[in-house]
Write an enzyme that holds these catalytic residues in place. Structure first.
Site, PDB file in Angstrom:
ATOM      1  CD  GLU A  43     -25.273  26.033  12.689  1.00 48.27           C
ATOM      2  OE1 GLU A  43     -24.842  26.647  11.737  1.00 48.27           O
ATOM      3  OE2 GLU A  43     -24.643  25.655  13.252  1.00 48.27           O
ATOM      4  CE  LYS A 133     -18.773  26.460  12.438  1.00 45.95           C
ATOM      5  NZ  LYS A 133     -19.963  26.880  11.318  1.00 45.95           N
TER       6      LYS A 133
END
Length: 211
Positions: A43, A133
């Site tokens: 990411e 998340k």
């Protein structure tokens, strides 16, 4: 990458690398170093200058390094569209961003929305988040993940924030699908300097603690 493929890769590697750096000398080499160390989900974030250029570079060389590259800290629908156009294979947000979710769903791109409370977790699931998340995870620790699985059995949780080799396994043991690793594996200075050997070694050491 479909949401199912995203989840399969996360659960196989048990981790996702979050890269926050003032600069990236070569995103392809960065991804190769992480993949060599066993981390195939990378990411990059909108807090890094020229991140769209770096994602495009990483996406164009994916067949070489074997990593799936996404963009995090996505705050708006416009950012989500730009990320997808640049080749991002998944999106991550720090909190609930319905506009980002809508763009990702329309494009068939997997995404992970940030949440903290049980209500936010439910909202993230309703919006189509592949994995939720949990951020900032360090505030409540691994036991909180175990608690969330009572009302949300089978949920894929992705804790982020304050996770390193000393505590990552405890989050996995508490039911996390995978954990986010950050500066302990990808120090900003090492990324900016292009010290790929150091990053590959850090990634291998980190993934070695997850078995």
């Amino acid at each position: 990458m479909t949401p199912e493929q995203f989840l399969q890769q996360l659960e196989a590697d048990r981790t996702l690398a979050v890269v926050r750096a003032p600069s990236i000398t070569d995103a392809a080499d960065l991804c190769r170093a992480l993949a060599d160390g066993g981390i195939r989900s990378v990411e990059l974030t909108f807090t890094t200058p020229d991140v769209l250029k770096h994602v495009k570079r990483a996406a164009e060389t994916a067949a070489d390094h074997g990593a799936a590259v996404g963009i995090g800290t996505v705050m708006t629908g416009a950012q989500a569209r730009a990320a997808i156009d640049a080749g991002a294979q998944f999106l991550v947000t720090p909190g609930l961003r319905p506009e980002v979710a809508a763009v990702a769903v329309a494009a068939g791109i997997p995404f992970s929305l940030g949440a903290m409370t049980p209500t936010e977790v439910a909202q993230a699931l309703d919006l189509g988040s592949a994995a939720v998340k949990i951020f900032p995870a360090r505030q409540l620790g691994p036991a909180y993940l175990k608690d969330l699985q009572g009302p949300y059995p089978g949920i894929r949780l992705l804790p982020s924030g304050g996770i390193d080799a000393s505590n990552a396994k405890s989050y996995l043991d508490a039911g996390a699908a995978a954990v986010c690793c950050g500066t302990s594996v990808v120090p900003p200075a090492a990324v900016a300097a292009g010290d790929w050997a150091d990053i590959a070694a850090r990634a291998a050491a980190f993934t070695g603690t997850l078995k």
